[in-house]
Write a protein that holds these residues in place. Structure first.
Motif, PDB file in Angstrom:
ATOM      1  N   GLY A  25       0.824  -1.198   0.000  1.00 18.78           N
ATOM      2  CA  GLY A  25       0.000   0.000   0.000  1.00 18.78           C
ATOM      3  C   GLY A  25       0.861   1.252   0.000  1.00 18.78           C
ATOM      4  O   GLY A  25       2.080   1.196  -0.168  1.00 18.78           O
ATOM      5  N   PHE A  26       0.221   2.382   0.229  1.00 16.42           N
ATOM      6  CA  PHE A  26       0.896   3.675   0.159  1.00 16.42           C
ATOM      7  C   PHE A  26       0.656   4.438   1.453  1.00 16.42           C
ATOM      8  O   PHE A  26      -0.481   4.624   1.893  1.00 16.42           O
ATOM      9  CB  PHE A  26       0.353   4.478  -1.023  1.00 16.42           C
ATOM     10  N   GLY A  27       1.746   4.903   2.092  1.00 16.88           N
ATOM     11  CA  GLY A  27       1.647   5.657   3.322  1.00 16.88           C
ATOM     12  C   GLY A  27       1.812   7.151   3.092  1.00 16.88           C
ATOM     13  O   GLY A  27       2.524   7.567   2.171  1.00 16.88           O
ATOM     14  N   VAL A  28       1.179   7.951   3.937  1.00 15.31           N
ATOM     15  CA  VAL A  28       1.235   9.414   3.777  1.00 15.31           C
ATOM     16  C   VAL A  28       1.782  10.110   5.019  1.00 15.31           C
ATOM     17  O   VAL A  28       1.498  11.278   5.260  1.00 15.31           O
ATOM     18  CB  VAL A  28      -0.146   9.993   3.387  1.00 15.31           C
ATOM     19  N   PHE A  29       2.591   9.413   5.797  1.00 16.56           N
ATOM     20  CA  PHE A  29       3.259  10.018   6.949  1.00 16.56           C
ATOM     21  C   PHE A  29       4.113  11.209   6.486  1.00 16.56           C
ATOM     22  O   PHE A  29       4.843  11.121   5.496  1.00 16.56           O
ATOM     23  CB  PHE A  29       4.133   8.962   7.631  1.00 16.56           C
ATOM     24  N   GLN A  30       3.983  12.315   7.203  1.00 19.34           N
ATOM     25  CA  GLN A  30       4.742  13.550   6.943  1.00 19.34           C
ATOM     26  C   GLN A  30       4.407  14.203   5.605  1.00 19.34           C
ATOM     27  O   GLN A  30       5.183  15.029   5.111  1.00 19.34           O
ATOM     28  CB  GLN A  30       6.258  13.289   7.049  1.00 19.34           C
ATOM     29  N   VAL A  31       3.274  13.881   5.025  1.00 18.49           N
ATOM     30  CA  VAL A  31       2.798  14.574   3.824  1.00 18.49           C
ATOM     31  C   VAL A  31       1.827  15.662   4.281  1.00 18.49           C
ATOM     32  O   VAL A  31       0.780  15.353   4.846  1.00 18.49           O
ATOM     33  CB  VAL A  31       2.092  13.611   2.844  1.00 18.49           C
ATOM     34  N   PRO A  32       2.131  16.931   4.070  1.00 13.55           N
ATOM     35  CA  PRO A  32       1.216  17.996   4.483  1.00 13.55           C
ATOM     36  C   PRO A  32      -0.145  17.846   3.804  1.00 13.55           C
ATOM     37  O   PRO A  32      -0.244  17.317   2.694  1.00 13.55           O
ATOM     38  CB  PRO A  32       1.924  19.278   4.035  1.00 13.55           C
ATOM     39  N   ASP A  33      -1.194  18.335   4.463  1.00 13.33           N
ATOM     40  CA  ASP A  33      -2.542  18.151   3.930  1.00 13.33           C
ATOM     41  C   ASP A  33      -2.687  18.760   2.536  1.00 13.33           C
ATOM     42  O   ASP A  33      -3.351  18.182   1.673  1.00 13.33           O
ATOM     43  CB  ASP A  33      -3.573  18.759   4.890  1.00 13.33           C
ATOM     44  N   ASP A  34      -2.069  19.909   2.299  1.00 12.15           N
ATOM     45  CA  ASP A  34      -2.169  20.537   0.980  1.00 12.15           C
ATOM     46  C   ASP A  34      -1.535  19.678  -0.111  1.00 12.15           C
ATOM     47  O   ASP A  34      -1.917  19.783  -1.282  1.00 12.15           O
ATOM     48  CB  ASP A  34      -1.503  21.917   0.992  1.00 12.15           C
ATOM     49  N   ASP A  35      -0.551  18.863   0.270  1.00 11.79           N
ATOM     50  CA  ASP A  35       0.119  18.002  -0.699  1.00 11.79           C
ATOM     51  C   ASP A  35      -0.531  16.627  -0.821  1.00 11.79           C
ATOM     52  O   ASP A  35      -0.244  15.882  -1.765  1.00 11.79           O
ATOM     53  CB  ASP A  35       1.595  17.810  -0.313  1.00 11.79           C
ATOM     54  N   ALA A  36      -1.362  16.278   0.151  1.00 13.29           N
ATOM     55  CA  ALA A  36      -1.919  14.922   0.179  1.00 13.29           C
ATOM     56  C   ALA A  36      -2.776  14.634  -1.056  1.00 13.29           C
ATOM     57  O   ALA A  36      -2.730  13.521  -1.600  1.00 13.29           O
ATOM     58  CB  ALA A  36      -2.735  14.714   1.455  1.00 13.29           C
ATOM     59  N   TYR A  37      -3.541  15.620  -1.497  1.00 11.39           N
ATOM     60  CA  TYR A  37      -4.409  15.382  -2.659  1.00 11.39           C
ATOM     61  C   TYR A  37      -3.592  14.989  -3.893  1.00 11.39           C
ATOM     62  O   TYR A  37      -3.846  13.933  -4.492  1.00 11.39           O
ATOM     63  CB  TYR A  37      -5.285  16.598  -2.942  1.00 11.39           C
ATOM     64  N   PRO A  38      -2.600  15.778  -4.340  1.00  9.36           N
ATOM     65  CA  PRO A  38      -1.844  15.360  -5.526  1.00  9.36           C
ATOM     66  C   PRO A  38      -1.008  14.110  -5.304  1.00  9.36           C
ATOM     67  O   PRO A  38      -0.850  13.294  -6.224  1.00  9.36           O
ATOM     68  CB  PRO A  38      -0.967  16.575  -5.846  1.00  9.36           C
ATOM     69  N   VAL A  39      -0.478  13.936  -4.102  1.00  7.87           N
ATOM     70  CA  VAL A  39       0.371  12.769  -3.844  1.00  7.87           C
ATOM     71  C   VAL A  39      -0.454  11.484  -3.846  1.00  7.87           C
ATOM     72  O   VAL A  39      -0.071  10.477  -4.469  1.00  7.87           O
ATOM     73  CB  VAL A  39       1.121  12.944  -2.500  1.00  7.87           C
TER      74      VAL A  39
END
Length: 285
Positions: A25-39
Motif C-alpha cells: 500500500g501507500f503511506g502518507v506520513f509527513q505529507v502535508p494536507d495541501d500536498d496529500a491530494y496530488p500525492v
C-alpha cells in the motif's frame, strides 16, 4: 493468514476476520494536507489501492478528497486511519472516529488502528472495545493496532477475547522484529511494516546496493521485495511520482534465499522511531 491473488499484480492478504488487504500500500506520513491530494492521486494513478493515513498526520482531508474524486468505486480502495493517543478511552474514541470520518468524507473505514498502546495510561482495552462497537455498526470493516509489543497484545487479547487483524510496527532490515513477527504468525495477526525503507537510511547500505546490482533493481525495490517475501504488509511513502511508481514495480523479480538472508542479517535491533513501551506523546500520564 493466507494469500489470495487478485487481477492486479499486487497480492492480497486475508485477515483473521475474513477481510482482505492489499499487501503493498501507500503511506502518507509527513505529507502535508495541501500536498496529500496530488500525492495520493499520483499513488492511485500508479496503481496503489491501499492508502494509510492517521489523525495525527493532519492530512485526512486531502487524502480523503483524493480517494473520493479519483473515480474508482469505494470498495476498490482500501483505507486505513489511526486513533491518536490523546483520544484513547471508550467515549473519546467514538468522537475521534466521527471526526476522522468527517475529514475523510467516507461512509465507512476499511481498517482502524490504535496508533500507540501508551500502556501507562491503561486505556487501550477500553479503546478497542469502542472499535468493536464501531465494527458491529458496520462503520469499520476491520480493527487492529499499531506499535503493540507482545505483552500489549497478550493483555488485549486476554481481556477482550478478540485478536486484532493487524499490528503495524516499525520494521525494516535493521529492525526485523523476528520474535514479534513469530508471535503474530502464531495468533493469525498480520504484520504491517511502517518505515519499511528505514526512512531512507538503508538505501546506501552496501549489502542492499550489492543485491540491487545483482537483480538489476533499485535499493528501495529490493527492500520492498524483502518485506513482501517475508509476508509483511508494506506501506512505503514518497512524494515523487516516479518513485511512487517505482516502489510499486516489485513483482517482476524475486530475491534468492541467500539474498534474503543477507538482508535479514543487517538486523541490529535499532529503532528510528519511539519505543512502544515508553511512548506517551499527546497524553498526560
Amino acid at each position: 493468514m493466507t494469500f489470495r491473488s487478485e487481477t492486479s499484480a499486487i497480492p492480497s492478504i486475508v485477515l483473521n476476520d475474513g477481510n482482505v488487504i492489499p499487501q503493498l500500500g501507500f503511506g502518507v506520513f509527513q505529507v502535508p494536507d495541501d500536498d496529500a491530494y496530488p500525492v495520493v492521486t499520483a499513488a492511485l494513478e500508479a496503481g496503489y489501492r491501499s492508502i494509510d493515513t492517521a489523525a495525527i498526520y493532519g492530512n485526512e482531508e486531502g487524502t480523503g478528497r483524493a480517494i473520493r474524486e479519483f473515480g474508482l468505486p469505494r470498495d476498490e480502495i482500501y483505507v486505513t486511519t489511526k486513533l491518536w493517543n490523546s483520544e484513547q478511552g471508550y467515549d473519546s474514541t467514538l468522537r475521534a472516529f466521527d471526526a476522522s470520518m468527517a475529514r475523510l468524507g467516507l461512509d465507512y473505514l476499511d481498517l482502524y488502528l490504535i496508533h500507540w498502546p501508551v500502556a501507562a495510561a491503561d486505556r487501550y482495552v477500553d479503546t478497542f472495545r469502542a472499535f468493536q462497537s464501531l465494527k458491529s455498526q458496520g462503520r469499520i470493516k476491520s480493527i487492529g493496532v499499531s506499535n503493540f509489543t507482545e505483552a500489549h497484545l497478550q493483555q488485549l487479547i486476554g481481556e477482550i477475547g478478540e485478536t486484532p487483524v493487524v499490528n503495524q510496527i516499525e520494521l525494516h532490515p535493521r529492525l526485523a522484529q523476528r520474535e514479534l513477527r513469530d508471535f503474530h504468525a502464531s495468533h493469525a495477526i498480520a504484520t504491517e511494516a511502517w518505515s519499511p525503507l528505514g526512512q531512507g537510511t538503508l538505501l546506501d547500505d552496501q549489502t542492499i546496493t550489492s543485491v540491487a546490482a545483482e537483480v538489476g533493481r533499485t535499493p528501495a525495490q529490493v527492500i520492498i521485495r524483502w518485506h513482501l517475501q517475508l509476508g509483511n504488509i508494506v506501506i512505503p511513502k514518497s512524494v515523487t511520482p516516479s518513485r511512487i511508481a517505482e516502489n510499486l514495480d516489485v513483482f517482476g523479480f524475486e530475491l534468492t534465499d541467500d539474498q534474503m538472508a543477507a538482508i535479514t542479517a543487517l538486523d541490529t535491533g535499532s529503532r528510528i522511531g519511539p519505543d512502544p513501551d515508553t511512548m506517551t506523546a499527546g497524553l498526560d500520564v
